[in-house]
Design a protein around this motif. Structure first.
Motif, PDB file in Angstrom:
ATOM      1  N   PRO A 190       0.787  -1.196   0.022  1.00 35.62           N
ATOM      2  CA  PRO A 190      -0.170   0.145   0.020  1.00 35.62           C
ATOM      3  C   PRO A 190       0.921   1.487   0.020  1.00 35.62           C
ATOM      4  O   PRO A 190       0.365   2.267  -0.523  1.00 35.62           O
ATOM      5  CB  PRO A 190      -0.832  -0.109   1.307  1.00 35.62           C
ATOM      6  CG  PRO A 190      -0.131  -1.058   2.195  1.00 35.62           C
ATOM      7  CD  PRO A 190       0.772  -2.172   1.260  1.00 35.62           C
ATOM      8  N   PHE A 191       2.010   1.242   0.400  1.00 35.95           N
ATOM      9  CA  PHE A 191       2.897   2.666   0.664  1.00 35.95           C
ATOM     10  C   PHE A 191       4.063   2.281  -0.103  1.00 35.95           C
ATOM     11  O   PHE A 191       5.089   3.335   0.211  1.00 35.95           O
ATOM     12  CB  PHE A 191       3.186   2.619   2.169  1.00 35.95           C
ATOM     13  CG  PHE A 191       1.929   2.824   2.778  1.00 35.95           C
ATOM     14  CD1 PHE A 191       0.889   3.824   2.760  1.00 35.95           C
ATOM     15  CD2 PHE A 191       1.335   1.715   3.702  1.00 35.95           C
ATOM     16  CE1 PHE A 191      -0.279   3.919   3.433  1.00 35.95           C
ATOM     17  CE2 PHE A 191       0.171   1.956   4.637  1.00 35.95           C
ATOM     18  CZ  PHE A 191      -0.759   2.930   4.325  1.00 35.95           C
ATOM     19  N   GLY A 192       4.559   1.456  -0.912  1.00 35.92           N
ATOM     20  CA  GLY A 192       5.672   1.303  -1.419  1.00 35.92           C
ATOM     21  C   GLY A 192       5.913   2.051  -2.590  1.00 35.92           C
ATOM     22  O   GLY A 192       4.946   2.613  -3.087  1.00 35.92           O
ATOM     23  N   PRO A 193       7.016   2.250  -3.198  1.00 37.14           N
ATOM     24  CA  PRO A 193       7.439   2.567  -4.631  1.00 37.14           C
ATOM     25  C   PRO A 193       6.662   2.248  -5.713  1.00 37.14           C
ATOM     26  O   PRO A 193       6.230   1.192  -5.693  1.00 37.14           O
ATOM     27  CB  PRO A 193       9.218   2.382  -4.868  1.00 37.14           C
ATOM     28  CG  PRO A 193       9.278   1.538  -3.573  1.00 37.14           C
ATOM     29  CD  PRO A 193       8.377   1.239  -2.726  1.00 37.14           C
ATOM     30  N   LYS A 194       6.430   3.091  -6.696  1.00 35.49           N
ATOM     31  CA  LYS A 194       5.678   2.694  -7.911  1.00 35.49           C
ATOM     32  C   LYS A 194       6.844   1.938  -8.846  1.00 35.49           C
ATOM     33  O   LYS A 194       7.900   2.315  -8.978  1.00 35.49           O
ATOM     34  CB  LYS A 194       5.136   4.023  -8.659  1.00 35.49           C
ATOM     35  CG  LYS A 194       4.215   4.808  -7.647  1.00 35.49           C
ATOM     36  CD  LYS A 194       3.821   6.155  -8.573  1.00 35.49           C
ATOM     37  CE  LYS A 194       2.687   6.771  -7.356  1.00 35.49           C
ATOM     38  NZ  LYS A 194       2.477   8.046  -7.971  1.00 35.49           N
TER      39      LYS A 194
ATOM     40  N   ASP B  59      -1.461  -9.212  -6.443  1.00 35.29           N
ATOM     41  CA  ASP B  59      -1.800  -8.442  -5.094  1.00 35.29           C
ATOM     42  C   ASP B  59      -1.719  -7.126  -4.661  1.00 35.29           C
ATOM     43  O   ASP B  59      -2.233  -6.583  -3.908  1.00 35.29           O
ATOM     44  CB  ASP B  59      -1.027  -9.480  -4.081  1.00 35.29           C
ATOM     45  CG  ASP B  59      -1.499 -10.805  -3.958  1.00 35.29           C
ATOM     46  OD1 ASP B  59      -2.626 -11.260  -4.426  1.00 35.29           O
ATOM     47  OD2 ASP B  59      -0.633 -11.903  -3.419  1.00 35.29           O
ATOM     48  N   ASP B  60      -0.538  -6.602  -5.423  1.00 32.16           N
ATOM     49  CA  ASP B  60      -0.196  -4.993  -5.082  1.00 32.16           C
ATOM     50  C   ASP B  60      -1.289  -4.195  -5.834  1.00 32.16           C
ATOM     51  O   ASP B  60      -1.890  -4.398  -6.789  1.00 32.16           O
ATOM     52  CB  ASP B  60       1.163  -4.677  -5.792  1.00 32.16           C
ATOM     53  CG  ASP B  60       2.245  -5.321  -5.171  1.00 32.16           C
ATOM     54  OD1 ASP B  60       2.247  -5.592  -3.882  1.00 32.16           O
ATOM     55  OD2 ASP B  60       3.451  -5.654  -5.702  1.00 32.16           O
ATOM     56  N   PRO B  61      -1.477  -3.009  -4.846  1.00 32.62           N
ATOM     57  CA  PRO B  61      -2.516  -2.235  -5.426  1.00 32.62           C
ATOM     58  C   PRO B  61      -1.886  -1.274  -6.567  1.00 32.62           C
ATOM     59  O   PRO B  61      -0.840  -1.051  -6.752  1.00 32.62           O
ATOM     60  CB  PRO B  61      -2.655  -1.129  -4.303  1.00 32.62           C
ATOM     61  CG  PRO B  61      -1.490  -1.319  -3.521  1.00 32.62           C
ATOM     62  CD  PRO B  61      -1.042  -2.562  -3.792  1.00 32.62           C
ATOM     63  N   GLU B  62      -3.058  -0.753  -7.627  1.00 32.16           N
ATOM     64  CA  GLU B  62      -2.648   0.419  -8.432  1.00 32.16           C
ATOM     65  C   GLU B  62      -2.354   1.591  -7.817  1.00 32.16           C
ATOM     66  O   GLU B  62      -2.851   1.965  -6.898  1.00 32.16           O
ATOM     67  CB  GLU B  62      -3.701   0.369  -9.418  1.00 32.16           C
ATOM     68  CG  GLU B  62      -4.016  -0.772 -10.496  1.00 32.16           C
ATOM     69  CD  GLU B  62      -4.896  -0.417 -11.557  1.00 32.16           C
ATOM     70  OE1 GLU B  62      -5.007   0.720 -12.051  1.00 32.16           O
ATOM     71  OE2 GLU B  62      -5.707  -1.265 -12.120  1.00 32.16           O
ATOM     72  N   ALA B  63      -1.458   2.073  -8.515  1.00 33.53           N
ATOM     73  CA  ALA B  63      -0.950   3.557  -7.840  1.00 33.53           C
ATOM     74  C   ALA B  63      -2.110   4.368  -8.147  1.00 33.53           C
ATOM     75  O   ALA B  63      -2.668   4.531  -9.052  1.00 33.53           O
ATOM     76  CB  ALA B  63       0.505   4.072  -8.517  1.00 33.53           C
ATOM     77  N   HIS B  64      -2.094   5.407  -7.305  1.00 35.19           N
ATOM     78  CA  HIS B  64      -2.951   6.673  -7.479  1.00 35.19           C
ATOM     79  C   HIS B  64      -2.098   7.764  -7.088  1.00 35.19           C
ATOM     80  O   HIS B  64      -1.318   8.036  -6.610  1.00 35.19           O
ATOM     81  CB  HIS B  64      -3.879   6.610  -6.241  1.00 35.19           C
ATOM     82  CG  HIS B  64      -5.139   5.425  -6.527  1.00 35.19           C
ATOM     83  ND1 HIS B  64      -5.920   5.422  -7.477  1.00 35.19           N
ATOM     84  CD2 HIS B  64      -4.959   4.435  -5.818  1.00 35.19           C
ATOM     85  CE1 HIS B  64      -6.462   3.917  -7.389  1.00 35.19           C
ATOM     86  NE2 HIS B  64      -5.967   3.562  -6.283  1.00 35.19           N
TER      87      HIS B  64
END
Length: 67
Positions: free
Chosen positions: A21-25, A62-67
């Motif tokens: 949720p908070f990692g690099p893109k 599993d990783d979220p899309e960046a916003h």
């Protein structure tokens, strides 16, 4: 055991995701290699540095899309 190659599964090529949720893109690239466990390594490009790496497809999903 003979390992049979299969066609790469679909991956969200071109989508920007983050490591957790908070990692690099990173930008998702093409599948490059199937692993013994059936998962695939997919090329990714870190958005901030342009560095290329490979990352498991299951983690990408599993990783979220960046916003």
């Amino acid at each position: 055991m003979l390992h049979t190659l299969t066609a790469p599964p679909p991956v969200p090529v071109g989508i920007i995701k983050t490591f957790g949720p908070f990692g690099p893109k990173y930008e998702v690239g093409e599948p490059v290699e199937q692993l013994e466990d059936g998962d695939w390594l997919v090329e990714i490009v870190l958005v901030e540095t342009g560095e290329k790496a490979v990352y498991r497809r299951t983690h990408i999903l599993d990783d979220p899309e960046a916003h």
